[in-house]
Enzyme design. Sequence first.
Site, PDB file in Angstrom:
ATOM      1  N   LYS A  78       0.744  -1.217   0.091  1.00  0.00           N
ATOM      2  CA  LYS A  78      -0.112   0.202  -0.013  1.00  0.00           C
ATOM      3  C   LYS A  78       0.950   1.309  -0.112  1.00  0.00           C
ATOM      4  O   LYS A  78       0.510   2.262  -0.772  1.00  0.00           O
ATOM      5  CB  LYS A  78      -0.950  -0.107   1.310  1.00  0.00           C
ATOM      6  CG  LYS A  78      -1.791  -0.983   1.162  1.00  0.00           C
ATOM      7  CD  LYS A  78      -2.857  -1.112   2.221  1.00  0.00           C
ATOM      8  CE  LYS A  78      -2.211  -1.291   3.601  1.00  0.00           C
ATOM      9  NZ  LYS A  78      -1.738  -2.604   3.805  1.00  0.00           N
ATOM     10  N   THR A  79       2.036   1.253   0.836  1.00  0.00           N
ATOM     11  CA  THR A  79       2.630   2.488   0.975  1.00  0.00           C
ATOM     12  C   THR A  79       3.655   2.588  -0.372  1.00  0.00           C
ATOM     13  O   THR A  79       3.929   3.738  -1.137  1.00  0.00           O
ATOM     14  CB  THR A  79       3.822   2.239   1.886  1.00  0.00           C
ATOM     15  OG1 THR A  79       3.000   2.178   3.232  1.00  0.00           O
ATOM     16  CG2 THR A  79       4.766   3.577   1.916  1.00  0.00           C
ATOM     17  N   ASP A 123      -1.584   6.508   6.476  1.00  0.00           N
ATOM     18  CA  ASP A 123      -1.531   5.310   6.700  1.00  0.00           C
ATOM     19  C   ASP A 123      -2.297   5.057   7.921  1.00  0.00           C
ATOM     20  O   ASP A 123      -2.664   6.156   8.659  1.00  0.00           O
ATOM     21  CB  ASP A 123      -0.131   4.839   7.004  1.00  0.00           C
ATOM     22  CG  ASP A 123       0.006   3.352   6.901  1.00  0.00           C
ATOM     23  OD1 ASP A 123      -0.755   2.751   6.431  1.00  0.00           O
ATOM     24  OD2 ASP A 123       1.152   3.046   7.170  1.00  0.00           O
ATOM     25  N   THR A 172      -5.577  -1.306   7.132  1.00  0.00           N
ATOM     26  CA  THR A 172      -5.894  -2.904   7.216  1.00  0.00           C
ATOM     27  C   THR A 172      -7.195  -3.408   7.831  1.00  0.00           C
ATOM     28  O   THR A 172      -7.407  -4.545   7.736  1.00  0.00           O
ATOM     29  CB  THR A 172      -4.722  -3.193   8.208  1.00  0.00           C
ATOM     30  OG1 THR A 172      -4.801  -2.590   9.502  1.00  0.00           O
ATOM     31  CG2 THR A 172      -3.321  -3.189   7.674  1.00  0.00           C
ATOM     32  N   ARG A 231       6.640  -8.409   1.681  1.00  0.00           N
ATOM     33  CA  ARG A 231       7.419  -7.855   2.895  1.00  0.00           C
ATOM     34  C   ARG A 231       8.306  -9.090   3.572  1.00  0.00           C
ATOM     35  O   ARG A 231       9.367  -8.975   3.998  1.00  0.00           O
ATOM     36  CB  ARG A 231       6.688  -7.161   3.856  1.00  0.00           C
ATOM     37  CG  ARG A 231       7.624  -6.627   5.233  1.00  0.00           C
ATOM     38  CD  ARG A 231       6.746  -5.736   6.019  1.00  0.00           C
ATOM     39  NE  ARG A 231       6.588  -4.481   5.495  1.00  0.00           N
ATOM     40  CZ  ARG A 231       5.505  -3.803   5.639  1.00  0.00           C
ATOM     41  NH1 ARG A 231       4.561  -4.144   6.682  1.00  0.00           N
ATOM     42  NH2 ARG A 231       5.240  -2.624   5.218  1.00  0.00           N
TER      43      ARG A 231
END
Length: 357
Positions: A78-79, A123, A172, A231
């Site tokens: 997302k980032t 965020d 999230t 990640r």
Amino acid sequence: MNWDEPAPAADELPERLVRSDADGEDQAVEAALRPKDLGEFVGQERVRQQLDLVLKAAKKRGGTADHVLLSGAPGLGKTTLSMIIAAEMGAPIRITSGPAIQHAGDLAAILSSLQEGEVLFLDEIHRMSRPAEEMLYMAMEDFRVDVIVGKGPGATAIPLELPPFTLVGATTRAGLLPPPLRDRFGFTGHMEFYAPAELERVIHRSARLLDVELEGEGGAEIAGRSRGTPRIANRLLRRVRDYAQVRADGRITREIAVQALEVYEVDARGLDRLDRAVLRALLQLFGGGPVGLSTLAVAVGEERETVEEVAEPFLVREGLLARTPRGRVATRAAWTHLGLVPPQQPAGPGQGGLFGP
């Protein structure tokens, strides 16, 4: 791996390689590995195609892009997508988070300093305070905020015009966003977990950037243990690289990847020591359940929230554990994964046992 070893105490659990949140090392490495444009971004094909249309249409109109909401589990990109949005639009990006905005004044200070066309990445937007959230409604829709000066009967609302900007919200837990806020986003994209083939592409790209010699089967082995999350895949790649450099010739083959991940206690399905401790307790101490969450947490020496929020989601997604009204229940796949034989459950009238007739 010895499946019969006792469940570890909480203070014996190592730092989890398969956690989906980012620590300082992850953030530094991710900054170097992030793709710079949508063409370089791997996976999320549907979201990527839709976002590409939104951004190209905005550039053709010569205006700012619609506000974007990205939802999904941590570590899915997302980032990275927010930074790509800014790069594609040729605009600067401002990064902040919901927990950092506790007052409407905090948000007003950020919004009033934005440049025209700037991208504001927020965020964990669902954790923003309610007063700031209500101010955001007007800012997103009318590009205006009302700043309250003074208190009580003498308070005055001063309207402040804002330059057009693009808000990119990431969450999230999309269900916690109030409908008025969700409705103000022009585009909503849900990030899915990655398929192993997509993670292989991510791992091979990262290996090139990190100057790591990686064979195809080595990448496939790492991808299969990465829980569908880039990640985690990049983190495992770095740990396998360390092992290969210290105990081998630096080249990552399938055998080296298997040996390294055994050292770090990440098994073939991506379960780590905590996950297996939960399954062992459920199977060996409680016969596969059902058992209450608090009892299960005590059995593994962890807090209830840790078991529920850290271990359970992946175990449920993998079909190893089920949540029922009576408690947690292990599935047949859990017994098979740990190499155990499920007990025979007596069938009630007209019903099969726990694992079928």
